[in-house]
Design an enzyme around this catalytic site. Structure first.
Site, mmCIF file in Angstrom:
data_model
loop_
_atom_site.group_PDB
_atom_site.id
_atom_site.type_symbol
_atom_site.label_atom_id
_atom_site.label_comp_id
_atom_site.label_asym_id
_atom_site.label_seq_id
_atom_site.Cartn_x
_atom_site.Cartn_y
_atom_site.Cartn_z
ATOM 1 N N LYS A 1 10.522 -3.094 -3.138
ATOM 2 C CA LYS A 1 9.707 -0.993 -2.799
ATOM 3 C C LYS A 1 9.780 -1.140 -1.336
ATOM 4 O O LYS A 1 9.551 -2.433 -0.768
ATOM 5 C CB LYS A 1 8.358 -0.920 -3.638
ATOM 6 C CG LYS A 1 7.556 -1.550 -3.105
ATOM 7 C CD LYS A 1 6.244 -1.614 -4.389
ATOM 8 C CE LYS A 1 5.329 -2.312 -3.640
ATOM 9 N NZ LYS A 1 4.115 -2.377 -5.328
ATOM 10 N N TYR B 1 -1.472 2.609 29.112
ATOM 11 C CA TYR B 1 -2.593 4.554 28.504
ATOM 12 C C TYR B 1 -3.922 3.628 29.130
ATOM 13 O O TYR B 1 -4.076 2.776 28.157
ATOM 14 C CB TYR B 1 -2.226 4.531 27.398
ATOM 15 C CG TYR B 1 -1.274 5.457 27.928
ATOM 16 C CD1 TYR B 1 -0.459 6.226 27.520
ATOM 17 C CD2 TYR B 1 0.476 4.611 26.241
ATOM 18 C CE1 TYR B 1 1.103 6.702 27.607
ATOM 19 C CE2 TYR B 1 1.518 5.623 26.090
ATOM 20 C CZ TYR B 1 1.722 6.479 27.065
ATOM 21 O OH TYR B 1 3.475 7.017 26.785
HETATM 22 C C1 LIG Z 1 4.113 -3.995 -5.718
HETATM 23 C C2 LIG Z 1 4.152 -4.060 -6.959
HETATM 24 C C3 LIG Z 1 3.866 -5.342 -7.634
HETATM 25 C C4 LIG Z 1 4.271 -6.617 -6.513
HETATM 26 O O1 LIG Z 1 2.900 -7.053 -5.808
HETATM 27 P P1 LIG Z 1 3.095 -8.060 -4.844
HETATM 28 O O2 LIG Z 1 1.807 -7.902 -4.839
HETATM 29 O O3 LIG Z 1 3.619 -7.692 -3.961
HETATM 30 O O4 LIG Z 1 3.768 -9.006 -5.847
HETATM 31 C C5 LIG Z 1 4.206 -5.745 -8.601
HETATM 32 N N1 LIG Z 1 4.033 -4.142 -9.622
HETATM 33 C C6 LIG Z 1 3.818 -3.284 -9.592
HETATM 34 C C7 LIG Z 1 3.879 -2.058 -10.428
HETATM 35 C C8 LIG Z 1 3.615 -2.770 -7.830
HETATM 36 O O5 LIG Z 1 3.616 -1.764 -7.391
#
Ligand SMILES: *Cc1c(COP(=O)(O)O)cnc(C)c1O
Length: 408
Positions: free
Chosen positions: A37, A263
């Site tokens: 993702k 800044y």
């Molecule tokens: C993001 C996510 C993962 C992976 O989590 P990590 O901590 O990056 O291993 C697994 N399952 C779901 C539903 C997620 O949203």
């Protein structure tokens, strides 16, 4: 290799190493659904996914159906699960492309059933059970009823049952064990009614690296595959960072004591100082909170970020670095030329979590894939000159973005 102002090197050999480490922990009989993702946590989902599938990953998990469709369009055939949920407009395009969808309500069961029926296909769904995350997912007491609805829906196929762990320290946390027990109890009731089908998956990275049991038949690692994990979790040292964020010095100047930098003039030279300017800023993934706190590696040495982080630039004090020169490379995090700066350290200084550091690497940063057999660059933008943009009245569809350029 140098790519303009700022680039993120993505080390495919490190991904291979990390997947092997995960594989060794979960055993050969367990499927890996790699979570890609948010553009694979900023690494570039298409490049990561193709390589990971060659390395034996069975499925991919994404956040939105647009992410799933991007992967399908790139030629990926393995199951892709939209982990969370879909909104109405996403349903039809996702189903047409055979995307698996996380499901947690009667409303979604009906919507998916209607759409799948209209399209003349069967929608693959994974029931998401909320065992303590409190976000998406059906509560355990309603899970069996929803499984019955799914079973009764002619155009739905139960492809999996899942839950998600909230504790960052996995099985070391009693809450994780409670979640695991709640999940197990849903599965037990469902099994008794003959409602269990498809893959069963619960474990994220923290759960995998704390050996949460039972492990079920599928695991969902994300951050650990990218080589980042809390140091206190066992086995984290075997992982290698996949992303390195690099830039180069574009300007050096010597300023006298009393000169304010950046800044809001939050930093003022106390003595004669050599200032290096790097052409990347918070839009590229250097957190604004690293102003006057962060460090960057130049010629193997740490140089402090001084003054505020701007949108497009940061400034370093490089007075102590011998022979520093324009065009010297600078490492913001990751590994380069025998030195390293961990995402975990940068996250601590920026007062955030490692996930946010890699996800924040902006879209104008080229992802340069190295290692593996196939080095390639994913360019952030096609390069247009303003004069070549079509005039309004003759506007055409936007030019195809070249998404990957082989490096020969
Ligand atoms: C993001 C996510 C993962 C992976 O989590 P990590 O901590 O990056 O291993 C697994 N399952 C779901 C539903 C997620 O949203």
């Amino acid at each position: 290799m140098s790519h303009n102002r700022v680039w993120a090197e993505i080390d495919l050999d490190a991904i291979e190493n990390n997947l092997a480490v995960i594989r060794a922990r979960v055993g050969v009989g367990t499927r890996i659904m790699l979570i890609v993702k948010a553009d694979a946590y900023g690494h570039g989902a298409v490049g990561i996914a193709h390589h990971a599938i060659k390395l034996g990953v069975s499925a991919l998990g994404v956040g939105t159906s647009a992410e799933a469709l991007e992967l399908r369009d790139s030629g990926i055939r393995v199951p892709i699960l939209v982990l969370g949920t879909v909104v109405d407009e996403e349903v039809s395009p996702a189903l047409r492309q055979g995307i698996d969808i996380g499901i947690h309500s009667s409303d979604r069961v009906q919507k998916l059933e209607q759409t799948a029926k209209a399209l003349g296909l069967r929608a693959r769904v994974h029931l998401n059970v909320d065992t303590g995350m409190g976000r998406l997912g059906v509560l355990p007491e309603s899970a069996v009823r929803l499984l019955q609805e799914i079973q009764a829906a002619e155009h739905l196929e139960l492809a999996g049952i899942m839950s998600h762990i909230s504790a960052p320290d996995g099985a070391l946390n009693p809450r994780t064990l409670e979640q695991s027990r709640a999940f197990e109890s849903v599965l037990r009731s469902a099994r008794a009614k003959g409602l269990v089908r498809g893959w069963i998956h619960l474990a994220n990275s923290a759960s995998i690296f704390t050996d949460l049991q039972p492990a079920y038949d599928t695991v969902r690692p994300g951050i650990s595959a990218y080589g980042v994990l809390p140091a206190e979790l066992s086995g984290s040292r075997e992982l290698q960072p996949v992303m390195s964020l690099l830039s180069r010095i574009v300007f050096l100047k010597d300023v006298p004591a009393g000169t304010p930098i950046g800044y809001d003039s939050t930093w003022t030279a106390r003595h004669d100082t050599r200032i290096a300017t790097l052409p990347l800023g918070y839009n590229d993934g250097v957190s604004w909170r690293l102003g006057n706190r962060g460090e960057v590696v130049v010629r193997g040495q740490r140089a402090p970020i001084i003054g505020r982080v701007s949108m497009d630039y940061i400034t370093l004090d490089v007075s102590h670095i011998r022979d520093v020169a324009v065009d010297d490379h600078a490492l913001l995090f990751g590994r380069a030329q025998g030195t390293s700066l961990s995402v975990a350290e940068v996250a601590r200084k920026a007062d955030t979590i490692p996930y946010e550091i890699t996800c924040s690497v902006g879209k104008r940063v080229a992802r340069v894939f190295v290692g593996g057999q196939d080095a390639f660059v994913v360019q952030p933008f096609p390069v247009h000159s303003v004069a070549s943009l079509p005039r309004k009245q003759e506007q055409r569809a936007p030019a195809e973005t070249p998404s990957s350029l082989p490096l020969g």
